[in-house]
Design an enzyme around this catalytic site. Sequence first.
Site, mmCIF file in Angstrom:
data_model
loop_
_atom_site.group_PDB
_atom_site.id
_atom_site.type_symbol
_atom_site.label_atom_id
_atom_site.label_comp_id
_atom_site.label_asym_id
_atom_site.label_seq_id
_atom_site.Cartn_x
_atom_site.Cartn_y
_atom_site.Cartn_z
ATOM 1 N N CYS A 257 0.800 -1.231 0.000
ATOM 2 C CA CYS A 257 0.000 0.000 0.000
ATOM 3 C C CYS A 257 0.834 1.283 0.000
ATOM 4 C CB CYS A 257 -0.936 0.003 1.200
ATOM 5 S SG CYS A 257 -2.119 -1.361 1.152
ATOM 6 N N ILE A 258 2.093 1.204 0.348
ATOM 7 C CA ILE A 258 2.947 2.398 0.326
ATOM 8 C C ILE A 258 3.847 2.396 -0.904
ATOM 9 C CG2 ILE A 258 4.644 3.769 1.624
ATOM 10 C CD1 ILE A 258 1.763 3.579 2.837
#
Length: 187
Positions: free
Chosen positions: A96-97
């Site tokens: 997600c990052i």
Amino acid sequence: MAFAVGSTPIDQLRNNTALVAGASKIFKVPTIVKTVAEKSFSGPVFKEIEEFYPQKTSNYIDRTSMNTWEDVPAYKAITEKGKKKLVFGGLWTSVCIVGPTLSAIAEGYDVYVITDASADVSKEAHEMAITRMVQAGAHPITSLQYLLELQRDWARQETYVAVTDLAKKYGGAYGVGIQYAHEMLKH
């Protein structure tokens, strides 16, 4: 998604997340809280985020894609702010990052990743994700560093009390040091 975090003790992750959320609120940094299928998959956001950004009154975006940049409402919410510097933190670092960070860098954004307000299933997964993003041009930063870079000067009285209160509550040993100094110096 925090149940599987193995790279960082969960209490430290939550405190670091609170420092980031609190700092962005104090300094009025445009902030978007993103969740992934919150009701059916990833679960609720940390209470430390809701302390500063209650779901009923804040800009939450629930997405299904792993890469925020590929979610049209999230992408628009981020890019419509008109900022060329972006700051990312969250779970999981390697998914997600990494995705939005690499995508944003490819589009010319200056991206900072708050490494201790991000976590992953293992230390290796977290570290390799950070390495990959740094190699692509991201700037690693810590939650306390973020807070103090926004404050910049202790003579900045309009934010001094809020910043020191935040650090005392969530800043670990540094917060204890501030509390000690305030008590000893009666400030």
